[in-house]
Design an enzyme around this catalytic site. Structure first.
Site, PDB file in Angstrom:
ATOM      1  N   ASP A  38     124.077  72.180  81.739  1.00 22.25           N
ATOM      2  CA  ASP A  38     123.861  71.537  80.435  1.00 22.25           C
ATOM      3  C   ASP A  38     124.162  72.523  79.294  1.00 22.25           C
ATOM      4  OD1 ASP A  38     121.652  72.932  81.358  1.00 22.25           O
ATOM      5  OD2 ASP A  38     120.160  71.464  80.694  1.00 22.25           O
ATOM      6  N   ASP A  40     133.374  66.630  87.341  1.00 21.83           N
ATOM      7  CA  ASP A  40     133.972  65.416  86.788  1.00 21.83           C
ATOM      8  C   ASP A  40     133.705  65.345  85.288  1.00 21.83           C
ATOM      9  OD1 ASP A  40     135.229  62.989  86.652  1.00 21.83           O
ATOM     10  OD2 ASP A  40     133.676  61.867  87.713  1.00 21.83           O
TER      11      ASP A  40
HETATM   12 MG    MG Z   1     136.471  61.271  85.847  1.00 23.16          MG
END
Ligand code: MG
Ligand code: NAI
Length: 328
Positions: free
Chosen positions: A199, A223
């Site tokens: 984070d 991702d």
């Molecule tokens: Mg993606």
């Protein structure tokens, strides 16, 4: 001997940018034989299957696969295809090219994302009415494989900084294992490394993108963080990716089918051409890959470029300019 390449354009602009990339490949001194495979929404409408058996066979047999994008059926196509080629590492370079008005003018970050497990292992259930659970899978073998890949990639590609992204303060068992193993692997390599809570890393990637090199991530974090970096370096039309396994690999732009511009012949071919350059590296043609990247860089700086980059060129015009700039 010619390299056999499975070519799977898929839907939408996949049918425009993949031919652009094969045109570029065909104009290089490397020798290719292209074998076409069908997949995606249109293929499902025609045959009932988004990824027909024959396409799996073509991808499994080829030396590498070049994929465009699939529409609604994306998950039914790309997830199994990544498995067909046995890929475990998703490599997503986010680099700023001169001439592209990017938020981060000096970024050169490569996300190395674990591609087989974590929260994407697909183990979800509804255990009671209104209560659903997900099981996160982390194995020592997969952590070791991805960390080894990331550190080796850094060394081979001239990056002197590796960041290990994790959230082991909360996910103590799963990310604890990821962090322990990645640290151990890091200790066996020369490249310096740091660890970062994912984070806080998201903030710092925006504030100081130029300080990062290779970032090794668990599946979901990779991702999300790589898409964040895509925004920093100029958008989806530019970002290539590779899905690498022990023997085989698949190369694809990060973007999708772009239904808003599909069929108009104005899609930016850069992401797919840069994916083809990664394919050239993978097949051991580093000089040819460098020439393709150099040509892309020149065209991004001098034009002609497609409308997403502020230009007026068509996909074909930009592709032809890249071919003209290639210098072997
Ligand atoms: Mg993606
Ligand atoms: P998208 O990447 O297709 O488009 C997002 C925006 O970026 C659009 O405005 C589009 O015009 C623009 N864009 C993307 N690539 C471009 C290019 N090469 N040149 C110029 N502009 C470009 O993402 P979106 O709209 O979320 O998804 C559209 C479809 O694509 C969906 O059906 C989705 O499932 C699929 N998809 C497939 C992927 C895959 O096959 N790997 C990955 C992402 C989305």
């Amino acid at each position: 001997m010619a390299h056999e390449i499975a070519v799977i354009p898929g839907d939408g602009i996949g049918g425009e940018v993949v031919p652009a990339a094969t045109t570029v490949l065909a104009e290089t001194p490397a020798d290719f034989e292209f074998v076409r495979g069908d997949a995606g929404d249109a293929t499902r409408a025609e045959t009932g299957a988004a990824l027909p058996e024959q396409t799996r066979t073509v991808a499994a047999a080829a030396d590498a696969t070049l994929f465009g994008a699939a529409g609604e059926t994306a998950a039914d196509v790309i997830l199994p295809l990544r498995e067909v080629v046995g890929s475990y590492a998703n490599v997503r370079p986010a680099r700023t090219y001169p001439g592209v008005g990017a938020l981060a003018p000096d970024a050169d970050i490569v996300f190395v994302r674990e591609n087989t497990e974590g929260v994407y292992a697909g183990i979800e259930s509804e255990i009671a009415d209104g209560v659903r659970t997900l099981t996160r899978v982390t194995t020592e073998a997969a952590c070791e494989r991805i960390a080894e890949f990331g550190f080796t990639y850094a060394a081979e590609n001239g990056y002197d900084q590796v960041t290990i992204a994790h959230k082991a303060n909360v996910m103590r068992e799963t990310d604890g294992l990821f962090l322990d193993v990645a640290r151990r692997v890091g200790g066996e390599h020369e490249t310096g490394y740091e660890t970062a809570l994912m984070d806080a890393l998201a903030t710092d990637l925006v504030m100081r993108p130029e300080t990062y090199g290779v970032v090794i991530c668990p599946n979901l974090a990779g991702d999300v963080l790589s898409d964040l970096a895509a925004g920093l370096v100029g958008g989806l039309g530019l970002l290539p990716s590779a899905n690498v396994g022990r023997e085989n690999a698949l190369f694809e732009p990060v973007h999708g089918t772009a239904p808003d511009i599909a069929g108009e012949g104005v899609a930016n071919p850069t992401a797919t051409v840069l994916s083809a350059a990664m394919l050239l590296d993978h097949l051991d043609h580093p000089e040819v890959a460098a020439a393709v990247r150099g040509a892309v860089e020149t065209v991004l700086a001098e034009g002609p470029t497609t409308p997403d980059l502020g230009g007026t060129a068509t996909t074909d015009e930009m592709t032809n300019a890249i071919v003209t700039q290639m210098d072997f």
